[in-house]
Design an enzyme around this catalytic site. Structure first.
Site, PDB file in Angstrom:
ATOM      1  N   ASP A   1       0.742  -1.291   0.066  1.00  0.00           N
ATOM      2  CA  ASP A   1      -0.069  -0.044  -0.035  1.00  0.00           C
ATOM      3  C   ASP A   1       0.944   1.249   0.001  1.00  0.00           C
ATOM      4  O   ASP A   1       1.921   1.411   0.838  1.00  0.00           O
ATOM      5  CB  ASP A   1      -0.960  -0.130   1.321  1.00  0.00           C
ATOM      6  CG  ASP A   1      -1.925   1.242   1.340  1.00  0.00           C
ATOM      7  OD1 ASP A   1      -2.770   1.169   0.367  1.00  0.00           O
ATOM      8  OD2 ASP A   1      -1.517   1.860   2.255  1.00  0.00           O
TER       9      ASP A   1
ATOM     10  N   GLU B   1       1.745  -0.290  -4.880  1.00  0.00           N
ATOM     11  CA  GLU B   1       0.792   0.602  -5.218  1.00  0.00           C
ATOM     12  C   GLU B   1       1.736   2.049  -5.484  1.00  0.00           C
ATOM     13  O   GLU B   1       2.033   2.710  -4.575  1.00  0.00           O
ATOM     14  CB  GLU B   1      -0.377   0.892  -4.352  1.00  0.00           C
ATOM     15  CG  GLU B   1      -1.383   1.802  -5.051  1.00  0.00           C
ATOM     16  CD  GLU B   1      -2.267   2.312  -3.643  1.00  0.00           C
ATOM     17  OE1 GLU B   1      -3.492   2.821  -3.926  1.00  0.00           O
ATOM     18  OE2 GLU B   1      -1.704   2.191  -2.537  1.00  0.00           O
TER      19      GLU B   1
END
Length: 552
Positions: free
Chosen positions: A215, A284
């Site tokens: 993330d 990401e």
């Protein structure tokens, strides 16, 4: 609660293949909304276990689980208060072990979300850090003194709106939060922090996970000098990362993220992963201006991330043939050893069927296009059912992002509503209790069991298209050669060893003539599309694709 019969088995068991992730199809599960097993209205790990046969029936290679860790749930699991346990609303660590075992039995690998750029302010690390300026963890988060006038240390902004700094009256300093104020940023400049986070990574590897979705991977380090971000010219602003109503888009985020120090940490991370068999990582990359540059840096050399994705195909801009070709060209430009990851939808963006206003035939041809690109593909739960974005009334809204910018930006709840499993059961078979978000009534007719019984459904199409992809190694691993692209059409060749696949896509409501490349091509009729041949002339009807093969 009635579940589907869990008898579906994969056509292959988990085998030790360090290269399995190249060309894989990964299915993202948002645990809160997948399946509730205890009637509390919130999906859980037991529910996921019961629904894994559906995932296996798609033919995907892995699942990606959004966060299930202990959390106050202010950002629905992306604010972690214990990295080594399961939040009770989702079950127990034993349930997680059972999920991994069941997934592996079905030939499905398990990737978990690793949220380490920040923690919850309820994490014991932060509670100790804020207690004084000289405790053992005083430097574990990004703290800074106020300016002489009491204002924040610099001009950095939060993605969730407002300054990225929060005053703490206990420590009498500001702390950095790139997201909610309850999500303080960890200080990656501190080697003890990096070691602690690598220990967390090892914990889950020892639990048998097959990889990590990283993330906000480009947010790990901030500028050690806390320099102001420069302004971004109007012409360069983009709503890829934050909605257009958010002043976050007014800055060039040069100092609050994307720092070069991150490369060394990613090398440390990869060395740890290399100690384990056949695990992977996908980052990401949240940056609107230099996403491709960051992807290249983070995935090159074989010593950092295995793959990464940015927001090229997750944005609002319609994916014309020319635009998709530009994204392909950018991915090729990342370097020969870089590997992209593609997605149209996830838990943070409006579902692509609504975002691009796609008809059912358009959804099918765009999915075939996605599954034909060089790279790995992520599917988001429900897109195999053709689900559209759900409308959520303000009084039902849960997402703090949506509450902040309502009504210009309605938040992320519309893509997070519960999965519909059975049109004859209450709440579409998701829960016997009141769901945490309403089940969209327009989704009920698209329930899994309804589409299972319809050979022409989009669910059956997804299964056939994934099977077709797996049958052609050129589509899984091959290089990609451009042929032609314009506003409503794109074609290219995938090539691996002696096998070649010509892929053409009509992205319009009108017939399209196709010029076949030179060679002894034959149309592969196993693909779930139709093309019309008249001698050497080939015509693609509206919203149809063509796959032709030559070689082994």
């Amino acid at each position: 609660m009635s579940f589907l019969d869990p008898t579906v088995a994969s056509d292959s068991a988990i085998i030790s293949d360090p290269d399995w992730w190249r060309g894989a199809v990964i299915y993202q599960i948002y645990p809160r909304s997948f399946q509730d097993s205890n009637a509390d209205g919130i999906g859980d790990l037991s529910g996921i276990i019961h629904r894994l046969p559906h995932v296996a029936s798609l033919g995907v290679d892995a699942i990606w689980l959004s966060p299930f860790y202990t959390s106050p749930m202010l950002d629905f699991g992306y604010d972690v208060s214990n990295y080594r346990d399961v939040d009770p609303m989702f079950g127990s660590i034993g349930d997680f072990d059972a999920l991994v075992e069941r997934a592996h039995d079905l030939g499905i690998r398990v990737i978990v979300d690793l949220v380490i750029s920040h923690s919850s302010d309820q994490h014991p690390w932060f509670k100790e850090s804020r207690s004084s300026r000289d405790n053992p963890r005083a430097g574990w988060y990004v703290w800074a003194d106020a300016k002489p006038d009491g204002s924040p240390p610099n001009n950095w902004l939060s993605i969730f709106g407002g300054p990225a700094w929060e005053w703490d009256g206990q420590r009498m300093q500001y702390y950095l939060h790139n997201f909610l104020s309850q999500q303080p940023d960890l200080n990656f400049h501190n080697p003890d922090v990096r070691k602690a986070l690598l220990d967390v990574t090892r914990f889950w590897l020892d639990k048998g996970v097959d990889g990590f979705r990283m993330d906000t991977v480009n947010f790990y380090f901030c500028d050690a000098e806390l320099r102001d971000n420069p302004p971004l010219p109007d012409a360069s602003r983009s709503d890829k990362i934050a909605p257009s109503v958010n002043p976050y888009n007014f800055q060039d985020h040069h100092y609050d993220k994307n720092r070069p120090e991150n490369l060394e940490f990613l090398k440390e991370f990869r060395l740890l992963l290399n100690e384990y068999d056949a695990v992977t990582s996908v980052g990401e990359v949240g940056d609107a201006q230099r996403g491709g540059e960051i992807q290249a840096a983070y995935t090159s050399g074989g010593d950092k991330l295995h793959m990464a994705y940015d927001f090229d195909l997750l944005s609002n801009e319609f994916p014309t043939g020319e635009r998709v070709q530009a994204a392909i060209a950018k991915s090729v430009g990342l370097g020969p050893d870089s590997w992209p990851c593609w997605a149209y939808s996830n838990h943070d963006v409006v579902r692509h069927a609504s975002r691009w206003n796609l008809s059912d035939p358009a959804q099918r041809v765009y999915m075939a296009l996605l599954l034909s690109l060089r790279g790995t593909v992520c599917l988001y739960q429900g897109e195999e059912l053709g689900l559209t974005e759900a409308y959520i009334a303000f009084e039902d809204l849960q997402d703090p992002y949506g509450k902040r910018f309502w009504p210009r930006f309605k938040g992320r709840d519309g893509c997070r509503t519960p999965m519909p499993w059975n049109s004859d059961l209450s709440n579409g078979g998701f829960s016997d209790g009141k769901p945490w978000l309403p089940v969209a009534m327009e989704h009920i007719h698209s329930a899994v069991e309804t589409q299972d019984a319809d050979a022409k459904s989009i669910l059956v199409f997804y299964r056939r298209m994934i099977e077709f992809r797996r049958a052609h190694r050129a589509l899984l691993k091959g290089r990609q050669l451009p042929v032609e692209a314009d506003q409503s059409y794109i074609s290219f060749i995938r090539e691996h060893d002696n096998a070649r696949v010509f892929c053409a896509f009509n992205l319009s409501d009108e017939d399209r003539g196709v010029t076949m490349p030179d060679g002894a091509w034959r149309i592969d009729r196993a693909a779930p599309f139709r093309a019309e041949e008249d001698g050497d002339a080939v015509t693609l009807p509206p919203w149809q694709a063509l796959f032709a093969v030559v070689g082994d």
